[in-house]
Enzyme design. Sequence first.
Site, PDB file in Angstrom:
ATOM      1  N   SER A  12       0.437  74.983  32.624  1.00 12.88           N
ATOM      2  CA  SER A  12       0.301  74.320  33.932  1.00 12.88           C
ATOM      3  C   SER A  12       1.248  73.138  34.125  1.00 12.88           C
ATOM      4  O   SER A  12       0.879  72.127  34.731  1.00 12.88           O
ATOM      5  CB  SER A  12      -1.145  73.878  34.162  1.00 12.88           C
ATOM      6  OG  SER A  12      -1.968  75.015  34.325  1.00 12.88           O
ATOM      7  N   HIS A  24       3.046  84.605  22.276  1.00 11.69           N
ATOM      8  CA  HIS A  24       2.469  84.009  23.487  1.00 11.69           C
ATOM      9  C   HIS A  24       0.995  84.416  23.572  1.00 11.69           C
ATOM     10  O   HIS A  24       0.628  85.521  23.174  1.00 11.69           O
ATOM     11  CB  HIS A  24       3.239  84.501  24.714  1.00 11.69           C
ATOM     12  CG  HIS A  24       2.828  83.786  25.965  1.00 11.69           C
ATOM     13  ND1 HIS A  24       1.713  84.145  26.681  1.00 11.69           N
ATOM     14  CD2 HIS A  24       3.365  82.710  26.593  1.00 11.69           C
ATOM     15  CE1 HIS A  24       1.586  83.321  27.714  1.00 11.69           C
ATOM     16  NE2 HIS A  24       2.575  82.443  27.679  1.00 11.69           N
ATOM     17  N   ASN A  62       9.426  80.783  31.365  1.00 10.62           N
ATOM     18  CA  ASN A  62       8.886  82.093  30.986  1.00 10.62           C
ATOM     19  C   ASN A  62       8.468  82.817  32.264  1.00 10.62           C
ATOM     20  O   ASN A  62       7.448  82.479  32.857  1.00 10.62           O
ATOM     21  CB  ASN A  62       7.681  81.886  30.043  1.00 10.62           C
ATOM     22  CG  ASN A  62       6.940  83.179  29.758  1.00 10.62           C
ATOM     23  OD1 ASN A  62       7.436  84.270  30.044  1.00 10.62           O
ATOM     24  ND2 ASN A  62       5.747  83.053  29.188  1.00 10.62           N
ATOM     25  N   GLU A 120       0.616  75.624  23.467  1.00  9.61           N
ATOM     26  CA  GLU A 120       0.111  76.024  24.783  1.00  9.61           C
ATOM     27  C   GLU A 120      -1.397  76.254  24.699  1.00  9.61           C
ATOM     28  O   GLU A 120      -1.832  77.341  24.281  1.00  9.61           O
ATOM     29  CB  GLU A 120       0.770  77.329  25.233  1.00  9.61           C
ATOM     30  CG  GLU A 120       2.258  77.254  25.412  1.00  9.61           C
ATOM     31  CD  GLU A 120       2.751  78.283  26.429  1.00  9.61           C
ATOM     32  OE1 GLU A 120       3.341  77.884  27.420  1.00  9.61           O
ATOM     33  OE2 GLU A 120       2.507  79.478  26.230  1.00  9.61           O
ATOM     34  N   GLY A 128      -1.852  78.604  33.444  1.00 16.52           N
ATOM     35  CA  GLY A 128      -2.093  79.144  34.785  1.00 16.52           C
ATOM     36  C   GLY A 128      -3.328  78.594  35.484  1.00 16.52           C
ATOM     37  O   GLY A 128      -3.725  79.120  36.519  1.00 16.52           O
TER      38      GLY A 128
HETATM   39  P1  PGA Z   1       1.956  78.282  33.262  1.00 15.22           P
HETATM   40  O1  PGA Z   1       2.301  79.281  32.048  1.00 15.22           O
HETATM   41  O2  PGA Z   1       3.036  77.231  33.289  1.00 15.22           O
HETATM   42  O3  PGA Z   1       1.973  79.166  34.483  1.00 15.22           O
HETATM   43  O4  PGA Z   1       0.618  77.705  32.976  1.00 15.22           O
HETATM   44  C1  PGA Z   1       2.804  78.806  30.835  1.00 15.22           C
HETATM   45  C2  PGA Z   1       2.995  79.946  29.875  1.00 15.22           C
HETATM   46  O5  PGA Z   1       2.167  80.862  29.847  1.00 15.22           O
HETATM   47  O6  PGA Z   1       3.978  79.961  29.102  1.00 15.22           O
END
Ligand code: PGA
Length: 227
Positions: free
Chosen positions: A187, A86, A7, A150, A156
């Site tokens: 993450s 999301h 993504n 998630e 993040g």
């Molecule tokens: P990240 O984001 O891997 O940077 O934590 C995942 C996402 O928001 O789909």
Amino acid sequence: MKIIVGNWKMNGDGALVKSFVEGLNGIESENKIVVCPPAELICLFKNFKHNIGAQNCFWEDRGAFTGEISALSLKELGCKYVIIGHSERRNLFNESNDTIFKKWNNVVKNGLVPIVCVGEKDKNSWKDELIEQLKIFTNQDLNGTIIAYEPVWSIGTGEIPTFDRIAQTLEFIKDTLSSPPTLYGGSVNLKNYRQILEQKVVDGLLIGGASLELTKFLEICEYKNIQ
Ligand code: PGA
């Protein structure tokens, strides 16, 4: 076979698309690879061997909805997948479970594969929020739908749930719904992806930050279960 979804969020440009098309076209992988660039970059993915997904779409095909993205048009562009709900859409753009359900319906109607994101904000009470988010889908035909778990606190931040907790939550999702393919996101990086994918219940990954760096994304896409 695992499903590896990148993504890009609102990142990337023509040069990044070019390097990803070249890089990903050059690998042999037993996994299903999906790249979800911003909608305006989708048409630059020419001769791409893998799959393209969108990050969002509207619940109507056509009409006076300035600025919205049509699933029908995404299909015309060769998109196969659409991320729905999301947490950034839920939190920054106030998308409710009802909105997400309407979008899910439209994606299914257009023959695309929805990747529905769910996940708790509060690290200490994951079940309540998940139950609420899953409720709307409990009596639906989820054949062809993918769920992505998630946890919002993990996106993040560099922090992830324990591997046991990931497995336990995905089992809970599969028990609550009719066992759809279920991904983990939040993450994911080069240090943790292998152990996450080794959990049998994990059907794949939804990757944000690490999906923007070609060498990292390639390594994850080339994952092979050697157990
Ligand atoms: P990240 O984001 O891997 O940077 O934590 C995942 C996402 O928001 O789909």
